[in-house]
Design a protein around this motif. Structure first.
Motif, PDB file in Angstrom:
ATOM      1  N   TYR A 249       0.851  -1.183   0.000  1.00  0.00           N
ATOM      2  CA  TYR A 249       0.000   0.000   0.000  1.00  0.00           C
ATOM      3  C   TYR A 249       0.890   1.236   0.000  1.00  0.00           C
ATOM      4  O   TYR A 249       1.974   1.258   0.564  1.00  0.00           O
ATOM      5  N   SER A 250       0.377   2.250  -0.682  1.00  0.00           N
ATOM      6  CA  SER A 250       1.071   3.532  -0.738  1.00  0.00           C
ATOM      7  C   SER A 250       0.038   4.639  -0.667  1.00  0.00           C
ATOM      8  O   SER A 250      -1.094   4.482  -1.128  1.00  0.00           O
ATOM      9  N   ALA A 251       0.430   5.758  -0.082  1.00  0.00           N
ATOM     10  CA  ALA A 251      -0.492   6.877   0.105  1.00  0.00           C
ATOM     11  C   ALA A 251      -0.743   7.583  -1.228  1.00  0.00           C
ATOM     12  O   ALA A 251       0.150   7.734  -2.060  1.00  0.00           O
ATOM     13  N   LYS A 252      -1.994   8.024  -1.427  1.00  0.00           N
ATOM     14  CA  LYS A 252      -2.336   8.769  -2.631  1.00  0.00           C
ATOM     15  C   LYS A 252      -1.787  10.181  -2.543  1.00  0.00           C
ATOM     16  O   LYS A 252      -1.524  10.704  -1.456  1.00  0.00           O
ATOM     17  N   SER A 253      -1.651  10.799  -3.707  1.00  0.00           N
ATOM     18  CA  SER A 253      -1.167  12.174  -3.730  1.00  0.00           C
ATOM     19  C   SER A 253      -2.258  13.116  -3.250  1.00  0.00           C
ATOM     20  O   SER A 253      -3.453  12.802  -3.273  1.00  0.00           O
ATOM     21  N   LEU A 254      -1.843  14.284  -2.827  1.00  0.00           N
ATOM     22  CA  LEU A 254      -2.800  15.277  -2.341  1.00  0.00           C
ATOM     23  C   LEU A 254      -3.737  15.724  -3.464  1.00  0.00           C
ATOM     24  O   LEU A 254      -4.925  15.990  -3.225  1.00  0.00           O
ATOM     25  N   PHE A 255      -3.233  15.772  -4.684  1.00  0.00           N
ATOM     26  CA  PHE A 255      -4.072  16.172  -5.819  1.00  0.00           C
ATOM     27  C   PHE A 255      -5.214  15.187  -6.038  1.00  0.00           C
ATOM     28  O   PHE A 255      -6.367  15.585  -6.252  1.00  0.00           O
ATOM     29  N   SER A 256      -4.909  13.894  -5.990  1.00  0.00           N
ATOM     30  CA  SER A 256      -5.948  12.884  -6.197  1.00  0.00           C
ATOM     31  C   SER A 256      -6.964  12.885  -5.067  1.00  0.00           C
ATOM     32  O   SER A 256      -8.158  12.663  -5.282  1.00  0.00           O
ATOM     33  N   LEU A 257      -6.505  13.152  -3.832  1.00  0.00           N
ATOM     34  CA  LEU A 257      -7.439  13.219  -2.703  1.00  0.00           C
ATOM     35  C   LEU A 257      -8.387  14.410  -2.844  1.00  0.00           C
ATOM     36  O   LEU A 257      -9.602  14.284  -2.621  1.00  0.00           O
ATOM     37  N   VAL A 258      -7.842  15.561  -3.223  1.00  0.00           N
ATOM     38  CA  VAL A 258      -8.681  16.748  -3.407  1.00  0.00           C
ATOM     39  C   VAL A 258      -9.626  16.550  -4.586  1.00  0.00           C
ATOM     40  O   VAL A 258     -10.799  16.932  -4.534  1.00  0.00           O
ATOM     41  N   LEU A 259      -9.122  15.918  -5.655  1.00  0.00           N
ATOM     42  CA  LEU A 259      -9.954  15.664  -6.828  1.00  0.00           C
ATOM     43  C   LEU A 259     -11.125  14.743  -6.487  1.00  0.00           C
ATOM     44  O   LEU A 259     -12.254  14.961  -6.933  1.00  0.00           O
ATOM     45  N   GLY A 260     -10.862  13.721  -5.675  1.00  0.00           N
ATOM     46  CA  GLY A 260     -11.930  12.825  -5.269  1.00  0.00           C
ATOM     47  C   GLY A 260     -12.960  13.502  -4.384  1.00  0.00           C
ATOM     48  O   GLY A 260     -14.162  13.258  -4.511  1.00  0.00           O
TER      49      GLY A 260
ATOM     50  N   ILE B  39     -13.746  16.768  -4.359  1.00  0.00           N
ATOM     51  CA  ILE B  39     -14.548  17.710  -5.143  1.00  0.00           C
ATOM     52  C   ILE B  39     -15.525  16.964  -6.044  1.00  0.00           C
ATOM     53  O   ILE B  39     -16.669  17.389  -6.234  1.00  0.00           O
ATOM     54  N   SER B  40     -15.083  15.849  -6.620  1.00  0.00           N
ATOM     55  CA  SER B  40     -15.982  15.073  -7.489  1.00  0.00           C
ATOM     56  C   SER B  40     -17.148  14.480  -6.704  1.00  0.00           C
ATOM     57  O   SER B  40     -18.251  14.325  -7.249  1.00  0.00           O
ATOM     58  N   ASP B  41     -16.940  14.148  -5.434  1.00  0.00           N
ATOM     59  CA  ASP B  41     -18.047  13.659  -4.611  1.00  0.00           C
ATOM     60  C   ASP B  41     -19.059  14.755  -4.318  1.00  0.00           C
ATOM     61  O   ASP B  41     -20.228  14.466  -4.055  1.00  0.00           O
ATOM     62  N   ASN B  42     -18.618  16.011  -4.350  1.00  0.00           N
ATOM     63  CA  ASN B  42     -19.499  17.148  -4.075  1.00  0.00           C
ATOM     64  C   ASN B  42     -19.561  18.091  -5.273  1.00  0.00           C
ATOM     65  O   ASN B  42     -19.620  19.315  -5.117  1.00  0.00           O
TER      66      ASN B  42
ATOM     67  N   ILE C 118      -7.537  20.501 -15.911  1.00  0.00           N
ATOM     68  CA  ILE C 118      -7.984  20.057 -14.589  1.00  0.00           C
ATOM     69  C   ILE C 118      -9.483  19.770 -14.611  1.00  0.00           C
ATOM     70  O   ILE C 118      -9.953  18.827 -13.962  1.00  0.00           O
ATOM     71  N   ALA C 119     -10.241  20.576 -15.356  1.00  0.00           N
ATOM     72  CA  ALA C 119     -11.692  20.361 -15.429  1.00  0.00           C
ATOM     73  C   ALA C 119     -12.026  19.030 -16.081  1.00  0.00           C
ATOM     74  O   ALA C 119     -12.984  18.353 -15.682  1.00  0.00           O
ATOM     75  N   GLU C 120     -11.241  18.622 -17.084  1.00  0.00           N
ATOM     76  CA  GLU C 120     -11.496  17.331 -17.722  1.00  0.00           C
ATOM     77  C   GLU C 120     -11.246  16.174 -16.749  1.00  0.00           C
ATOM     78  O   GLU C 120     -11.992  15.186 -16.727  1.00  0.00           O
ATOM     79  N   LYS C 121     -10.193  16.302 -15.923  1.00  0.00           N
ATOM     80  CA  LYS C 121      -9.937  15.257 -14.928  1.00  0.00           C
ATOM     81  C   LYS C 121     -11.032  15.228 -13.866  1.00  0.00           C
ATOM     82  O   LYS C 121     -11.446  14.151 -13.414  1.00  0.00           O
ATOM     83  N   LEU C 122     -11.513  16.404 -13.483  1.00  0.00           N
ATOM     84  CA  LEU C 122     -12.607  16.469 -12.515  1.00  0.00           C
ATOM     85  C   LEU C 122     -13.876  15.863 -13.091  1.00  0.00           C
ATOM     86  O   LEU C 122     -14.615  15.150 -12.395  1.00  0.00           O
ATOM     87  N   PHE C 123     -14.136  16.113 -14.361  1.00  0.00           N
ATOM     88  CA  PHE C 123     -15.311  15.552 -15.021  1.00  0.00           C
ATOM     89  C   PHE C 123     -15.221  14.026 -15.085  1.00  0.00           C
ATOM     90  O   PHE C 123     -16.209  13.323 -14.839  1.00  0.00           O
ATOM     91  N   SER C 124     -14.028  13.512 -15.405  1.00  0.00           N
ATOM     92  CA  SER C 124     -13.841  12.054 -15.477  1.00  0.00           C
ATOM     93  C   SER C 124     -13.994  11.411 -14.103  1.00  0.00           C
ATOM     94  O   SER C 124     -14.571  10.316 -13.984  1.00  0.00           O
TER      95      SER C 124
END
Length: 428
Positions: free
Chosen positions: A84-95, A97-100, A114-120
């Motif tokens: 196991y390895s910790a996720k990056s801060l960017f992926s945590l924030v992206l997840g 925001i996408s939940d909300n 960044i908007a395309e990654k958030l949309f995906s």
């Protein structure tokens, strides 16, 4: 204790530094009094005691899935050990925001990458399929990025998707290609009224094949273009085939589409086909094609953009909502036993009638390209050019009469608008 102090395998914390009067001093751990004060160290732990990692990949409990902390990435080594390895801060924030994503105020000015990654990320969580929240989230993306979200939309044979996700479909802006073939919309459908909106003025290809349209629907669709020069004014391809209630009078409303390059009116209720061909050629320069045009091939229209997978998710959700009808198999068996035909078999016969249609029965029109005048002229072309020069004065005099007559006829057309046209125009 002495064995532990003399052993080399004990946990060495390294040298200890003490700052005194602005200078660093290293404390010597080799002193006997320090060694005597040392206690046996506890084994080294990466996490505190009682910490446990729980894999919640396929949990059916929604509350447990929302409350889980998905901060680690789990992989397996070649030896089969879990790593196991910790996720990056960017992926945590992206997840997060996408939940909300439905609570975002605006995305205007936000970077497209960044908007395309958030949309995906929101699409992977199926946030756009949620009622209410999905519509609000989709509107934020469409008003900020327009054609990047969706530039081409194919809804052929997807009437259920249109009825269930009508507001989401209306939120798409800057569409250039829209395929609504075989959806049985009719003249009074809300989506047909939405086509005349200024938000869809970017549509250049529109396919309305087999939609139970009549002259009233064509009149409603062309009213903003005929009067206010807005709406579908940029339309270059139009498919109205397999609508038998469209007659010669309905074709007259299409003359307002000055940019129209391809038109398909096969399978309509035309009576005087020769007169219609002549009117289309004289008014908007469309010539009848003797061979089927490749522009009307369905493979040319596809759903393209960030939201291409969302349309598939909508279709899957609507089909799953229709699944509980488990008695359909028994009903179909009973229909076969009593000699009745099912609804699906009846619907499957519509494409067959078009397949047997010969090329002579197809009424497809295209606009001829201007001939190259820089090449050498033949003898026949030279004679025709001389005749055209002789009749140049007559050609210049006739347009003035035609303009005056056309202006009068156009005024008559504007005055003869129906009540439905005025109601539609007053809604803008």
């Amino acid at each position: 204790m002495s064995y532990y102090l003399n052993s080399e395998n004990h946990l060495d914390s390294g040298p200890i530094y003490v700052r005194e009067n602005g200078q660093l001093h290293m404390v010597n751990l080799a002193l006997d009094d320090v060694r005597s004060s040392l206690q046996k160290p506890r084994p080294f732990r990466l996490f505190p005691k009682g910490f446990s990692v729980e894999l919640c990949m396929n949990r059916e409990d929604d509350t447990a899935q929302k409350e889980k902390t998905d901060h680690f990435i789990f992989t397996y080594t070649r030896e089969g050990n879990l790593r196991y390895s910790a996720k990056s801060l960017f992926s945590l924030v992206l997840g997060f925001i996408s939940d909300n994503v439905d609570h975002i105020d605006s995305l205007i000015g936000f970077p497209e990458q960044i908007a395309e990654k958030l949309f995906s990320a929101a699409e992977a969580r199926q946030k756009f399929t949620e009622p209410g929240a999905g519509l609000r989230a989709l509107q934020k993306f469409t008003e900020a990025y327009g054609s990047l979200v969706l530039c081409s939309l194919c809804l052929r044979n997807r009437y259920l998707v249109i009825s269930e996700k009508l507001e989401e479909i209306k939120s798409f802006r800057e569409l250039t290609c829209l395929d609504l073939s075989c959806c049985k919309l009719g003249d009074e459908h809300e989506l047909l009224e939405h086509l005349t909106n200024e938000a869809l003025s970017s549509v250049t290809q529109l396919r309305l094949k087999d939609n139970c349209l009549s002259d009233a629907g064509v009149r409603k669709m062309t009213a903003p273009v005929r009067v206010m020069k807005r709406g579908l004014e940029n339309l270059s391809l139009l498919d109205l085939s397999c609508n038998p209630q469209i007659t010669d009078a309905g074709i007259g409303y299409l003359f307002s589409f000055r940019k129209l390059n391809c038109l398909d009116i096969s399978g309509t209720g035309l009576k005087d086909i020769k007169a219609v061909k002549h009117k289309l050629q004289t008014h908007i320069g469309l010539v009848h094609s003797k061979v089927p045009l490749k522009e009307f091939d369905h493979s040319n229209c596809k759903t393209e953009g960030w939201a291409d997978q969302i349309v598939l998710q909508w279709e899957r959700v609507t089909l799953e909502a229709m699944k509980p009808q488990e008695t359909l198999e028994s009903r179909t068996a009973a229909h076969h036993f009593y000699g009745k035909r099912t609804r699906t078999e009846a619907l499957g016969k519509y494409p067959l009638t078009e397949a047997h249609m010969t090329s002579s029965e197809k009424l497809q029109f295209y606009k001829e390209k201007a001939a190259d005048c820089h090449g050498p002229l033949s003898k026949h072309e030279a004679l025709s050019s001389q005749e055209s020069k002789k009749g140049k004065k007559r050609a210049f005099e006739e347009p003035e009469k035609e303009q005056s007559s056309s202006s009068q006829s156009s005024k008559q057309k504007y005055v003869c608008l129906a009540v439905e046209d005025w109601d539609l125009l007053n809604s803008y």
